[in-house]
Design a protein around this motif. Sequence first.
Motif, short mmCIF file in Angstrom:
data_model
loop_
_atom_site.label_atom_id
_atom_site.label_comp_id
_atom_site.label_asym_id
_atom_site.label_seq_id
_atom_site.Cartn_x
_atom_site.Cartn_y
_atom_site.Cartn_z
N LEU A 198 46.40 37.75 33.10
CA LEU A 198 47.84 37.90 32.95
C LEU A 198 48.36 39.18 33.58
N LEU A 199 47.52 40.23 33.61
CA LEU A 199 47.94 41.53 34.12
C LEU A 199 46.73 42.23 34.71
N TYR A 200 46.95 42.97 35.81
CA TYR A 200 45.85 43.70 36.46
C TYR A 200 46.38 45.07 36.89
N SER A 201 45.60 46.10 36.62
CA SER A 201 45.96 47.45 37.03
C SER A 201 44.74 48.13 37.61
N ASP A 202 44.91 48.76 38.79
CA ASP A 202 43.80 49.48 39.40
C ASP A 202 43.98 50.99 39.26
N GLY A 203 44.90 51.42 38.44
CA GLY A 203 45.13 52.84 38.21
C GLY A 203 46.43 53.33 38.83
N GLU A 204 46.80 52.75 39.99
CA GLU A 204 48.04 53.15 40.65
C GLU A 204 49.09 52.05 40.63
N THR A 205 48.65 50.82 40.93
CA THR A 205 49.59 49.71 40.97
C THR A 205 49.33 48.77 39.79
N LEU A 206 50.40 48.17 39.32
CA LEU A 206 50.34 47.24 38.20
C LEU A 206 50.81 45.88 38.71
N THR A 207 49.96 44.87 38.58
CA THR A 207 50.31 43.53 39.02
C THR A 207 50.48 42.65 37.79
N LEU A 208 51.64 42.04 37.69
CA LEU A 208 51.98 41.21 36.54
C LEU A 208 52.06 39.77 36.99
N GLY A 209 51.41 38.87 36.28
CA GLY A 209 51.42 37.46 36.63
C GLY A 209 52.61 36.74 36.07
N ALA A 210 52.91 35.60 36.69
CA ALA A 210 54.02 34.79 36.22
C ALA A 210 53.59 33.32 36.19
N PRO A 211 52.92 32.80 35.22
CA PRO A 211 52.39 33.44 34.04
C PRO A 211 51.02 34.08 34.26
N GLN A 212 50.30 33.70 35.32
CA GLN A 212 49.01 34.32 35.57
C GLN A 212 48.89 34.70 37.03
N ILE A 213 47.95 35.59 37.34
CA ILE A 213 47.76 36.09 38.69
C ILE A 213 46.85 35.14 39.45
N GLU A 214 47.29 34.73 40.64
CA GLU A 214 46.48 33.85 41.48
C GLU A 214 45.29 34.62 42.05
N ASN A 215 44.16 33.96 42.17
CA ASN A 215 42.93 34.52 42.76
C ASN A 215 42.39 35.74 42.03
N ALA A 216 42.74 35.90 40.78
CA ALA A 216 42.20 37.01 39.98
C ALA A 216 41.21 36.44 38.98
N SER A 217 40.14 37.19 38.75
CA SER A 217 39.14 36.72 37.79
C SER A 217 38.44 37.90 37.15
N VAL A 218 37.93 37.65 35.97
CA VAL A 218 37.14 38.63 35.23
C VAL A 218 35.81 37.97 34.93
N LYS A 219 34.72 38.61 35.35
CA LYS A 219 33.39 38.06 35.13
C LYS A 219 32.71 38.83 34.00
N ALA A 220 32.05 38.08 33.13
CA ALA A 220 31.37 38.68 31.98
C ALA A 220 30.10 37.89 31.73
N PHE A 221 29.21 38.46 30.92
CA PHE A 221 28.07 37.68 30.48
C PHE A 221 27.97 37.72 28.96
N ILE A 222 27.40 36.65 28.43
CA ILE A 222 27.35 36.47 26.98
C ILE A 222 26.20 37.28 26.41
N VAL A 223 26.52 38.18 25.50
CA VAL A 223 25.52 39.01 24.84
C VAL A 223 24.97 38.29 23.62
N GLU A 224 25.86 37.67 22.83
CA GLU A 224 25.43 37.06 21.57
C GLU A 224 26.38 35.96 21.16
N GLN A 225 25.83 34.90 20.56
CA GLN A 225 26.61 33.88 19.89
C GLN A 225 26.33 34.07 18.40
N GLY A 226 27.36 34.19 17.59
CA GLY A 226 27.10 34.46 16.18
C GLY A 226 28.22 34.01 15.27
#
Length: 103
Positions: free
Chosen positions: A39-67
């Motif tokens: 929905l929102l991305y900031s690199d420290g200088e510029t702020l990009t706001l999605g309407a409603p979401q940002i195209e071609n933006a992604s956050v990658k994570a890995f699963i540490v635990e299911q509990g």
Amino acid sequence: MYAVIRTGGKQYKVQEDQVLKVEKLEGTEGSEIEFNDVLLYSDGETLTLGAPQIENASVKAFIVEQGRSKKQLVFKYKRRKGYRKMRGHRQHYTEIRINSISA
């Protein structure tokens, strides 16, 4: 650098190498997951706001635990009626670690 993602009906402000608990997601421990609902991305200088979401933006994570979280007690009581009901609930969660944020 940070981003705001939406998962499980909630919004989370995330940074790289952050560990957080979110609503239960499909996957096994150690597998990688990608959030495309940024929905929102900031690199420290510029702020990009999605309407409603940002195209071609992604956050990658890995699963540490299911509990499951600690038990929450649900107690219902009506005075002078002899009515008491005690129930418990344990919510499922997925603990994730943010690897990278790209926009």
